[in-house]
Scaffold this motif. Structure first.
Motif, PDB file in Angstrom:
ATOM      1  N   LEU A 132       0.839  -1.201   0.000  1.00 12.57           N
ATOM      2  CA  LEU A 132       0.000   0.000   0.000  1.00 12.57           C
ATOM      3  C   LEU A 132       0.872   1.248   0.000  1.00 12.57           C
ATOM      4  O   LEU A 132       1.849   1.331   0.745  1.00 12.57           O
ATOM      5  CB  LEU A 132      -0.907   0.003   1.233  1.00 12.57           C
ATOM      6  CG  LEU A 132      -1.830  -1.208   1.380  1.00 12.57           C
ATOM      7  CD1 LEU A 132      -2.500  -1.201   2.748  1.00 12.57           C
ATOM      8  CD2 LEU A 132      -2.854  -1.235   0.263  1.00 12.57           C
ATOM      9  N   VAL A 133       0.498   2.207  -0.836  1.00  8.77           N
ATOM     10  CA  VAL A 133       1.195   3.490  -0.909  1.00  8.77           C
ATOM     11  C   VAL A 133       0.180   4.608  -0.738  1.00  8.77           C
ATOM     12  O   VAL A 133      -1.025   4.409  -0.897  1.00  8.77           O
ATOM     13  CB  VAL A 133       1.961   3.650  -2.242  1.00  8.77           C
ATOM     14  CG1 VAL A 133       3.101   2.643  -2.341  1.00  8.77           C
ATOM     15  CG2 VAL A 133       1.032   3.545  -3.432  1.00  8.77           C
ATOM     16  N   ALA A 134       0.669   5.793  -0.430  1.00  7.43           N
ATOM     17  CA  ALA A 134      -0.214   6.938  -0.196  1.00  7.43           C
ATOM     18  C   ALA A 134      -0.921   7.359  -1.476  1.00  7.43           C
ATOM     19  O   ALA A 134      -0.401   7.189  -2.580  1.00  7.43           O
ATOM     20  CB  ALA A 134       0.596   8.109   0.357  1.00  7.43           C
ATOM     21  N   VAL A 165       2.225  14.594   0.701  1.00  8.57           N
ATOM     22  CA  VAL A 165       2.903  15.780   1.212  1.00  8.57           C
ATOM     23  C   VAL A 165       4.266  15.475   1.842  1.00  8.57           C
ATOM     24  O   VAL A 165       5.268  16.064   1.475  1.00  8.57           O
ATOM     25  CB  VAL A 165       2.008  16.496   2.250  1.00  8.57           C
ATOM     26  CG1 VAL A 165       2.676  17.733   2.801  1.00  8.57           C
ATOM     27  CG2 VAL A 165       0.665  16.838   1.646  1.00  8.57           C
ATOM     28  N   ASP A 166       4.287  14.565   2.804  1.00  9.23           N
ATOM     29  CA  ASP A 166       5.524  14.221   3.512  1.00  9.23           C
ATOM     30  C   ASP A 166       5.379  12.825   4.104  1.00  9.23           C
ATOM     31  O   ASP A 166       4.339  12.188   3.966  1.00  9.23           O
ATOM     32  CB  ASP A 166       5.854  15.257   4.591  1.00  9.23           C
ATOM     33  CG  ASP A 166       4.799  15.378   5.682  1.00  9.23           C
ATOM     34  OD1 ASP A 166       3.970  14.449   5.853  1.00  9.23           O
ATOM     35  OD2 ASP A 166       4.783  16.406   6.384  1.00  9.23           O
ATOM     36  N   ALA A 221      11.667   4.851   1.336  1.00  9.91           N
ATOM     37  CA  ALA A 221      12.534   5.336   0.258  1.00  9.91           C
ATOM     38  C   ALA A 221      13.798   5.960   0.845  1.00  9.91           C
ATOM     39  O   ALA A 221      14.852   5.935   0.223  1.00  9.91           O
ATOM     40  CB  ALA A 221      11.793   6.334  -0.624  1.00  9.91           C
ATOM     41  N   ASP A 222      13.689   6.519   2.043  1.00 14.11           N
ATOM     42  CA  ASP A 222      14.823   7.175   2.699  1.00 14.11           C
ATOM     43  C   ASP A 222      14.788   6.818   4.182  1.00 14.11           C
ATOM     44  O   ASP A 222      13.851   7.204   4.894  1.00 14.11           O
ATOM     45  CB  ASP A 222      14.718   8.690   2.498  1.00 14.11           C
ATOM     46  CG  ASP A 222      15.900   9.453   3.062  1.00 14.11           C
ATOM     47  OD1 ASP A 222      16.719   8.870   3.820  1.00 14.11           O
ATOM     48  OD2 ASP A 222      16.002  10.654   2.749  1.00 14.11           O
ATOM     49  N   MET A 223      15.787   6.103   4.660  1.00 11.77           N
ATOM     50  CA  MET A 223      15.809   5.686   6.063  1.00 11.77           C
ATOM     51  C   MET A 223      15.916   6.865   7.024  1.00 11.77           C
ATOM     52  O   MET A 223      15.642   6.723   8.221  1.00 11.77           O
ATOM     53  CB  MET A 223      16.937   4.680   6.311  1.00 11.77           C
ATOM     54  CG  MET A 223      16.652   3.283   5.742  1.00 11.77           C
ATOM     55  SD  MET A 223      15.096   2.533   6.296  1.00 11.77           S
ATOM     56  CE  MET A 223      15.439   2.217   8.029  1.00 11.77           C
ATOM     57  N   LYS A 282       8.902   7.891  -7.646  1.00 12.15           N
ATOM     58  CA  LYS A 282       9.725   8.814  -6.844  1.00 12.15           C
ATOM     59  C   LYS A 282       8.918   9.591  -5.808  1.00 12.15           C
ATOM     60  O   LYS A 282       9.471  10.116  -4.851  1.00 12.15           O
ATOM     61  CB  LYS A 282      10.482   9.776  -7.751  1.00 12.15           C
ATOM     62  CG  LYS A 282       9.588  10.761  -8.476  1.00 12.15           C
ATOM     63  CD  LYS A 282      10.390  11.688  -9.357  1.00 12.15           C
ATOM     64  CE  LYS A 282       9.449  12.655 -10.063  1.00 12.15           C
ATOM     65  NZ  LYS A 282      10.166  13.631 -10.849  1.00 12.15           N
ATOM     66  N   HIS A 283       7.602   9.656  -5.974  1.00 11.53           N
ATOM     67  CA  HIS A 283       6.744  10.365  -5.025  1.00 11.53           C
ATOM     68  C   HIS A 283       6.373   9.504  -3.822  1.00 11.53           C
ATOM     69  O   HIS A 283       5.898  10.016  -2.819  1.00 11.53           O
ATOM     70  CB  HIS A 283       5.483  10.873  -5.721  1.00 11.53           C
ATOM     71  CG  HIS A 283       5.781  11.799  -6.851  1.00 11.53           C
ATOM     72  ND1 HIS A 283       6.291  13.070  -6.658  1.00 11.53           N
ATOM     73  CD2 HIS A 283       5.681  11.636  -8.185  1.00 11.53           C
ATOM     74  CE1 HIS A 283       6.484  13.644  -7.825  1.00 11.53           C
ATOM     75  NE2 HIS A 283       6.114  12.791  -8.775  1.00 11.53           N
TER      76      HIS A 283
END
Length: 119
Positions: free
Chosen positions: A28-30, A36-37, A71-73, A105-106
């Motif tokens: 699941l993704v936003a 937004v963040d 995507a970014d720890m 990338k989002h």
């Protein structure tokens, strides 16, 4: 023989599958409006997971495992802030979290949730 129930997602994947007593969501993704963040995306994804479990007649306490990809720890602390407020400590599932290149990338986070359907 176990029955398999699929809650439709897209042509590519179901949103949720119940196979016997095992329950699992797709990754699941936003949604776009929640992109937004990391906090907003984490809320969005956990809300989707909870809604899918509810649609299948299950509760958060039926969740047994959560797999998280970031995507970014560097987003780990902010994600945990939202996750910790969402999870029920009395019924906390096992959890894994890894850094990964996500499909878009989002996307800052992707979560897959597993559970158990009580008899």
């Amino acid at each position: 023989m176990s029955q398999i129930t699929r809650i439709k997602g897209s042509h590519r994947a179901a949103s949720l599958v119940i196979a016997g007593s095992a329950v699992t969501t797709s990754g699941l993704v936003a949604t776009a409006e929640d992109a937004v963040d990391i906090r907003a995306q984490t809320r969005s994804v956990l809300s989707q997971a909870e809604a899918l479990f509810s649609r299948a007649g299950l509760r958060k306490s039926d969740i047994t495992r959560v797999q998280i990809w970031l995507a970014d720890m560097a987003d780990f602390p902010a994600m945990n802030e939202i996750y910790d407020a969402w999870v029920d400590p009395e019924h906390a599932p096992v959890r894994a979290c890894v850094g990964a290149a996500l499909a878009n990338k989002h996307y800052l986070i992707e979560i897959q949730v597993y559970g158990y359907q009580p008899d």
